[in-house]
Design a protein around this motif. Structure first.
Motif, short mmCIF file in Angstrom:
data_model
loop_
_atom_site.label_atom_id
_atom_site.label_comp_id
_atom_site.label_asym_id
_atom_site.label_seq_id
_atom_site.Cartn_x
_atom_site.Cartn_y
_atom_site.Cartn_z
N UNK A 6 3.35 3.13 -7.87
CA UNK A 6 2.42 4.27 -7.79
C UNK A 6 3.14 5.49 -7.22
N UNK A 7 2.84 6.65 -7.81
CA UNK A 7 3.45 7.89 -7.34
C UNK A 7 2.58 8.51 -6.26
N UNK A 8 3.14 8.60 -5.06
CA UNK A 8 2.41 9.12 -3.91
C UNK A 8 2.13 10.62 -4.04
N UNK A 9 2.75 11.24 -5.03
CA UNK A 9 2.47 12.65 -5.32
C UNK A 9 0.98 12.87 -5.59
N UNK A 10 0.32 11.84 -6.10
CA UNK A 10 -1.11 11.97 -6.41
C UNK A 10 -2.00 11.62 -5.21
N UNK A 11 -1.38 11.27 -4.09
CA UNK A 11 -2.16 10.94 -2.89
C UNK A 11 -2.51 12.19 -2.09
N UNK A 12 -3.27 11.99 -1.01
CA UNK A 12 -3.65 13.09 -0.11
C UNK A 12 -2.48 13.32 0.85
N UNK A 13 -1.86 14.50 0.78
CA UNK A 13 -0.65 14.76 1.57
C UNK A 13 -0.94 14.84 3.08
N UNK A 14 -2.20 14.95 3.47
CA UNK A 14 -2.52 14.90 4.90
C UNK A 14 -2.65 13.45 5.39
N UNK A 15 -2.65 12.51 4.43
CA UNK A 15 -2.83 11.09 4.78
C UNK A 15 -1.88 10.22 3.97
N UNK A 16 -0.63 10.58 3.99
CA UNK A 16 0.32 9.85 3.14
C UNK A 16 0.49 8.40 3.57
N UNK A 17 0.45 8.14 4.86
CA UNK A 17 0.60 6.77 5.35
C UNK A 17 -0.52 5.88 4.81
N UNK A 18 -1.74 6.42 4.86
CA UNK A 18 -2.88 5.64 4.35
C UNK A 18 -2.76 5.44 2.83
N UNK A 19 -2.25 6.46 2.14
CA UNK A 19 -2.06 6.33 0.69
C UNK A 19 -1.06 5.22 0.39
N UNK A 20 0.02 5.18 1.15
CA UNK A 20 1.04 4.13 0.95
C UNK A 20 0.44 2.75 1.21
N UNK A 21 -0.38 2.66 2.26
CA UNK A 21 -0.99 1.37 2.60
C UNK A 21 -2.01 0.93 1.53
N UNK A 22 -2.71 1.89 0.97
CA UNK A 22 -3.63 1.58 -0.13
C UNK A 22 -2.85 0.97 -1.31
#
Ligand code: DX5
Ligand code: ZN
Length: 215
Positions: A6-22
């Motif tokens: 998954x490309x974290x570019x599409x995640x919320x940049x204020x919550x990147x850690x949570x995006x990675x964990x998701x």
């Protein structure tokens, strides 16, 4: 089975850690981290300090896609920050084979990425050195663009050359990957799928990842 990054570019940049964990909880194999410098591509994203912080949030394999000029200057920083694989563009300045040697000397896996206009044959002189080839299926720079089907023959040409040489090289695709486009790229020979918008917009990321994995 395909590997999903998954490309974290599409995640919320204020919550990147949570995006990675998701992504990790949802069964992702790797995490794709898009590094853009506003020069090689017309957008600016993430640098090595952010990768270092992300490294503390997840055990996922970090697939770092460098869309930057002068990659040799920054590769040691990304290696130290916790990249597991470093992906450099063949179109960046410098001798790509030497850049690949630099990545390997730092103990990391190495991949070379090709923009849509760059032919498959570009990577053939140093194919043996590569863990992976990335065939861009959009013009690098932004998430959420439409898949370019004209890249399918390039994927097939690289897969055929790997088979001819007896290489089990990974072939990654990046850009516009969805449940509709993924079957096309896997039929052509890709086995590592990057997806940003499709996975982050899914109601259930875990089932979207399973769909892409099992194609
Ligand atoms: C584009 C990036 C991609 C991008 C893919 O330059 O390299 O990794 O995040 O995003 P989607 O899957 O939304 O096309
Ligand atoms: Zn990417």
């Amino acid at each position: 089975m395909n590997k999903i990054s998954p490309s974290i570019l599409a995640g919320d940049f204020a919550r990147l850690g949570e995006a990675a964990q998701l992504c990790e909880r949802s069964g992702a194999d790797w995490l794709h981290i898009d590094v853009m410098d506003g020069h090689f591509v017309p957008n600016i994203t993430i640098g090595a300090p952010v990768v270092k912080c992300l490294r503390r949030t997840t055990g996922l394999f970090f697939d770092v896609h460098l869309m930057i000029s002068e990659p040799d200057r920054y590769i040691p920083d990304f290696a130290a920050a916790g990249a597991d694989l470093i992906n450099v563009h063949a179109e960046s300045e410098g001798d790509t084979a030497k850049t690949v040697d630099l990545i390997r000397s730092l103990g990391k896996k190495a991949a070379v990425a090709l923009k849509p206009a760059t032919p498959a044959e570009t990577v053939f002189p140093y194919l043996e050195k590569l863990d992976m080839v990335l065939v861009m299926t959009v013009e690098p720079g932004f998430g959420g663009q439409s898949f370019m089907a004209d890249q399918l023959p390039k994927i097939a040409a690289i897969r055929a050359e790997c088979e001819r040489r007896g290489l089990a090289t990974d072939i990654q695709v990046d850009g516009g990957i969805t449940d509709a486009t993924a079957p096309l790229v896997t039929q052509s020979g890709a086995n590592v799928l990057v997806a940003g918008s499709y996975l982050f917009k899914a109601a259930d990321m875990a089932s979207a990842i399973q769909t892409l994995k099992n194609l």
